[in-house]
Design a protein around this motif. Structure first.
Motif, PDB file in Angstrom:
ATOM      1  N   VAL A 233      33.481  38.292  37.598  1.00 58.81           N
ATOM      2  CA  VAL A 233      34.208  39.564  37.513  1.00 58.81           C
ATOM      3  C   VAL A 233      35.501  39.321  36.747  1.00 58.81           C
ATOM      4  N   ALA A 234      35.740  40.117  35.705  1.00 63.37           N
ATOM      5  CA  ALA A 234      36.931  39.901  34.882  1.00 63.37           C
ATOM      6  C   ALA A 234      37.490  41.227  34.395  1.00 63.37           C
ATOM      7  N   LEU A 235      38.792  41.236  34.146  1.00 63.27           N
ATOM      8  CA  LEU A 235      39.451  42.362  33.504  1.00 63.27           C
ATOM      9  C   LEU A 235      40.447  41.810  32.502  1.00 63.27           C
ATOM     10  N   ASN A 236      40.780  42.617  31.501  1.00 68.03           N
ATOM     11  CA  ASN A 236      41.711  42.072  30.511  1.00 68.03           C
ATOM     12  C   ASN A 236      43.154  42.399  30.840  1.00 68.03           C
ATOM     13  N   ASP A 237      44.045  41.658  30.232  1.00 74.59           N
ATOM     14  CA  ASP A 237      45.467  41.802  30.554  1.00 74.59           C
ATOM     15  C   ASP A 237      46.031  43.149  30.120  1.00 74.59           C
ATOM     16  N   ASN A 238      45.400  43.803  29.144  1.00 71.14           N
ATOM     17  CA  ASN A 238      45.851  45.140  28.754  1.00 71.14           C
ATOM     18  C   ASN A 238      45.652  46.129  29.897  1.00 71.14           C
ATOM     19  N   LEU A 239      44.519  46.007  30.582  1.00 75.41           N
ATOM     20  CA  LEU A 239      44.254  46.887  31.724  1.00 75.41           C
ATOM     21  C   LEU A 239      45.241  46.609  32.848  1.00 75.41           C
ATOM     22  N   LEU A 240      45.487  45.346  33.103  1.00 80.25           N
ATOM     23  CA  LEU A 240      46.417  44.975  34.166  1.00 80.25           C
ATOM     24  C   LEU A 240      47.834  45.465  33.847  1.00 80.25           C
ATOM     25  N   ALA A 241      48.166  45.463  32.560  1.00 80.61           N
ATOM     26  CA  ALA A 241      49.521  45.858  32.143  1.00 80.61           C
ATOM     27  C   ALA A 241      49.784  47.347  32.314  1.00 80.61           C
ATOM     28  N   THR A 242      48.741  48.160  32.540  1.00 89.18           N
ATOM     29  CA  THR A 242      48.969  49.596  32.756  1.00 89.18           C
ATOM     30  C   THR A 242      49.707  49.858  34.070  1.00 89.18           C
ATOM     31  N   LYS A 243      49.661  48.891  34.990  1.00 88.13           N
ATOM     32  CA  LYS A 243      50.318  49.033  36.299  1.00 88.13           C
ATOM     33  C   LYS A 243      49.785  50.251  37.050  1.00 88.13           C
ATOM     34  N   ASP A 244      48.563  50.625  36.747  1.00 89.16           N
ATOM     35  CA  ASP A 244      47.916  51.771  37.401  1.00 89.16           C
ATOM     36  C   ASP A 244      46.803  51.214  38.287  1.00 89.16           C
ATOM     37  N   ASP A 245      47.131  50.915  39.541  1.00 86.04           N
ATOM     38  CA  ASP A 245      46.149  50.276  40.410  1.00 86.04           C
ATOM     39  C   ASP A 245      44.908  51.135  40.621  1.00 86.04           C
ATOM     40  N   ALA A 246      45.106  52.433  40.792  1.00 84.40           N
ATOM     41  CA  ALA A 246      43.956  53.316  41.001  1.00 84.40           C
ATOM     42  C   ALA A 246      43.077  53.359  39.753  1.00 84.40           C
ATOM     43  N   GLY A 247      43.710  53.395  38.577  1.00 80.86           N
ATOM     44  CA  GLY A 247      42.947  53.375  37.338  1.00 80.86           C
ATOM     45  C   GLY A 247      42.184  52.081  37.170  1.00 80.86           C
ATOM     46  N   THR A 248      42.832  50.962  37.485  1.00 83.44           N
ATOM     47  CA  THR A 248      42.169  49.661  37.367  1.00 83.44           C
ATOM     48  C   THR A 248      41.011  49.562  38.346  1.00 83.44           C
ATOM     49  N   LEU A 249      41.199  50.035  39.575  1.00 78.82           N
ATOM     50  CA  LEU A 249      40.110  50.011  40.555  1.00 78.82           C
ATOM     51  C   LEU A 249      38.928  50.853  40.089  1.00 78.82           C
ATOM     52  N   SER A 250      39.207  51.988  39.456  1.00 80.68           N
ATOM     53  CA  SER A 250      38.114  52.842  38.976  1.00 80.68           C
ATOM     54  C   SER A 250      37.321  52.143  37.888  1.00 80.68           C
ATOM     55  N   VAL A 251      38.023  51.431  36.996  1.00 84.58           N
ATOM     56  CA  VAL A 251      37.342  50.689  35.937  1.00 84.58           C
ATOM     57  C   VAL A 251      36.508  49.567  36.544  1.00 84.58           C
ATOM     58  N   MET A 252      37.076  48.841  37.501  1.00 85.35           N
ATOM     59  CA  MET A 252      36.338  47.750  38.131  1.00 85.35           C
ATOM     60  C   MET A 252      35.142  48.275  38.926  1.00 85.35           C
ATOM     61  N   GLY A 253      35.301  49.433  39.559  1.00 82.34           N
ATOM     62  CA  GLY A 253      34.168  50.038  40.256  1.00 82.34           C
ATOM     63  C   GLY A 253      33.034  50.355  39.301  1.00 82.34           C
ATOM     64  N   HIS A 254      33.380  50.854  38.121  1.00 82.05           N
ATOM     65  CA  HIS A 254      32.390  51.117  37.081  1.00 82.05           C
ATOM     66  C   HIS A 254      31.667  49.834  36.690  1.00 82.05           C
ATOM     67  N   GLU A 255      32.426  48.769  36.466  1.00 87.31           N
ATOM     68  CA  GLU A 255      31.805  47.513  36.044  1.00 87.31           C
ATOM     69  C   GLU A 255      30.949  46.907  37.147  1.00 87.31           C
ATOM     70  N   LEU A 256      31.386  47.008  38.387  1.00 89.33           N
ATOM     71  CA  LEU A 256      30.558  46.543  39.505  1.00 89.33           C
ATOM     72  C   LEU A 256      29.257  47.339  39.562  1.00 89.33           C
ATOM     73  N   GLY A 257      29.336  48.603  39.182  1.00 88.07           N
ATOM     74  CA  GLY A 257      28.134  49.440  39.156  1.00 88.07           C
ATOM     75  C   GLY A 257      27.077  48.891  38.222  1.00 88.07           C
ATOM     76  N   HIS A 258      27.493  48.388  37.073  1.00 88.21           N
ATOM     77  CA  HIS A 258      26.522  47.797  36.147  1.00 88.21           C
ATOM     78  C   HIS A 258      25.759  46.655  36.819  1.00 88.21           C
ATOM     79  N   TYR A 259      26.478  45.843  37.584  1.00 90.69           N
ATOM     80  CA  TYR A 259      25.837  44.710  38.260  1.00 90.69           C
ATOM     81  C   TYR A 259      24.889  45.186  39.362  1.00 90.69           C
ATOM     82  N   VAL A 260      25.394  46.051  40.231  1.00 91.78           N
ATOM     83  CA  VAL A 260      24.606  46.503  41.375  1.00 91.78           C
ATOM     84  C   VAL A 260      23.354  47.258  40.920  1.00 91.78           C
ATOM     85  N   LEU A 261      23.481  48.046  39.871  1.00 97.10           N
ATOM     86  CA  LEU A 261      22.358  48.854  39.386  1.00 97.10           C
ATOM     87  C   LEU A 261      21.427  48.077  38.448  1.00 97.10           C
TER      88      LEU A 261
END
Length: 400
Positions: A233-261
């Motif tokens: 599981v990885a995210l890039n530093d540009n995403l982390l730099a947004t300081k938007d935890d809810a936004g980052t969680l939504s992106v990570m949830g999307h990526e986890l979806g690719h794995y689970v599905l």
């Protein structure tokens, strides 16, 4: 609850988000993405033109004969040698186009952080990795063409699945670290939430990695990559730099979806089907083109020089199938969006992330435009989906 839901206007909320990107920013985003439509066409035409030049000038035939002499007529080695030299020569011819699309245009729209030298080094690295493996794989395919003229396409499809699986499995461990540095995400509430979301959905994640993508691009991204034991599981530093935890969680949830599905396997199988169809088209079209053009000097479909003809047929085939391949990917992305909304429960974070992606993706295409050219749902589609999800979960605890 019914009264609260009725008071929430999905369309008004969607329009309010979209209105935050307007004027020059919207024009710039639309122009960048719409230009990509033409890049797809011109890229295919340039590849076709270069391959045709090799055939028309007799270079493919002479290079094939040279490769066979250098390898003592051993056709596997001759084909691999031909492919290496052919690929290098075409890369040199196409370098101005690649530089425009990969470097100068990216800087024109403010998307790249690389110098020209850094871009060239990465391109050479990529070629050094991919060319030998591709040359050997295609040489093996040509052996199958010569030994089994009626069934080679089936063997080729199976081989394609193996090669694709290899690159997907090996990428996170052996390839991607050659271009970027991956470091464990520091302990934080956000890291704990990502790992908790992963565990809750059966993803075997023990760490979250942060990749220094900012040295190349301004894009935000994340992924759950690999196969089996190489999954990470990885995210890039540009995403982390947004300081938007809810936004980052939504992106990570999307990526986890690719794995689970199971989208990696789904897409491998889908593209193997398309490759099989392409091989069947090649089995008919390439011999016909060779017969009609004796001046090319290509003996048959198994001649190493015939790869130039193959590349023309493949380019035309996949250019025509652009809406199909885009729709296959977009369907999986849509499923992952739904999964991410349910996993992260962050519809507003999801909408903000869609807007950030809108810096380089046209936010509001027409329906036909989206169906043909988009390999992800558009920003408007995603925001509307998020607001619809929000309307169904108003006043529930844990919604961000």
């Amino acid at each position: 609850m019914a009264i609260a839901q009725a008071a929430f206007d999905v369309e008004a909320a969607t329009r309010a988000y979209l209105a935050t990107v307007s004027g020059a920013a919207r024009i710039r985003s639309d122009a960048y993405f719409e230009g990509g439509y033409w890049l797809t066409l011109w890229g295919a035409l340039i590849s076709i033109g270069v391959a045709y030049l090799f055939l028309r000038m007799g270079w493919a035939a002479r290079l094939s004969a040279w490769a066979q002499r250098q390898t003592g007529g051993r056709m596997f080695l001759a084909t691999a040698l031909f492919l290496l030299v052919f690929s290098l020569l075409t890369a040199v011819i196409e370098l101005p186009w690649q530089a425009y699309t990969g470097y100068f245009r990216e800087h024109q729209y403010g998307m790249s952080n690389q110098t020209l030298g850094e871009w060239l080094v990465e391109m050479l690295k990529g070629a050094a990795i991919s060319l030998p493996i591709t040359a050997l794989a295609i040489a093996a395919l040509f052996i199958g063409v010569r030994r089994s003229p009626k069934r080679w396409w089936a063997y080729g499809a199976a081989g394609t699945a193996v090669v694709m699986s290899f690159f997907i499995a090996a990428g996170p461990v052996f390839i991607e670290p050659l271009f970027n540095t991956y470091k464990p995400m520091p302990a934080s509430p956000l890291q704990a939430q990502i790992l908790s979301m992963a565990r809750a959905n059966g993803v075997p994640a023990h760490d979250v990695l942060v990749v220094d993508a900012s040295k190349q691009t301004k894009r935000i991204s994340a992924n759950v990559a690999g196969l089996g034991p190489t999954t990470r599981v990885a995210l890039n530093d540009n995403l982390l730099a947004t300081k938007d935890d809810a936004g980052t969680l939504s992106v990570m949830g999307h990526e986890l979806g690719h794995y689970v599905l199971g989208h990696v396997v789904v897409l491998i199988l889908s593209f193997v089907v398309l490759i099989t169809l392409a091989f069947l088209v090649v089995s008919v079209a390439v011999p016909a083109l060779i017969r009609r053009n004796p001046a090319w000097g290509i003996k048959d479909i198994g001649d190493p020089g015939a790869f130039a003809v193959w590349s023309i047929v493949f380019s035309v085939f996949f250019l025509l199938l652009t809406p199909v391949t885009n729709s296959l990917i977009r369907f999986n992305e849509h499923q992952a969006d739904i999964f991410g909304l349910n996993a992260a429960r962050a519809p507003d974070g999801f909408a903000r992330s869609a807007l950030r992606l809108g810096a380089y993706r046209k936010l509001e295409p027409g329906p036909i435009e989206e169906a043909i050219f988009y390999d992800h749902p558009s920003g408007a589609t995603r925001i509307r989906m998020a607001m619809q999800w929000k309307s169904e979960h108003l006043n529930e605890p844990g919604v961000r």
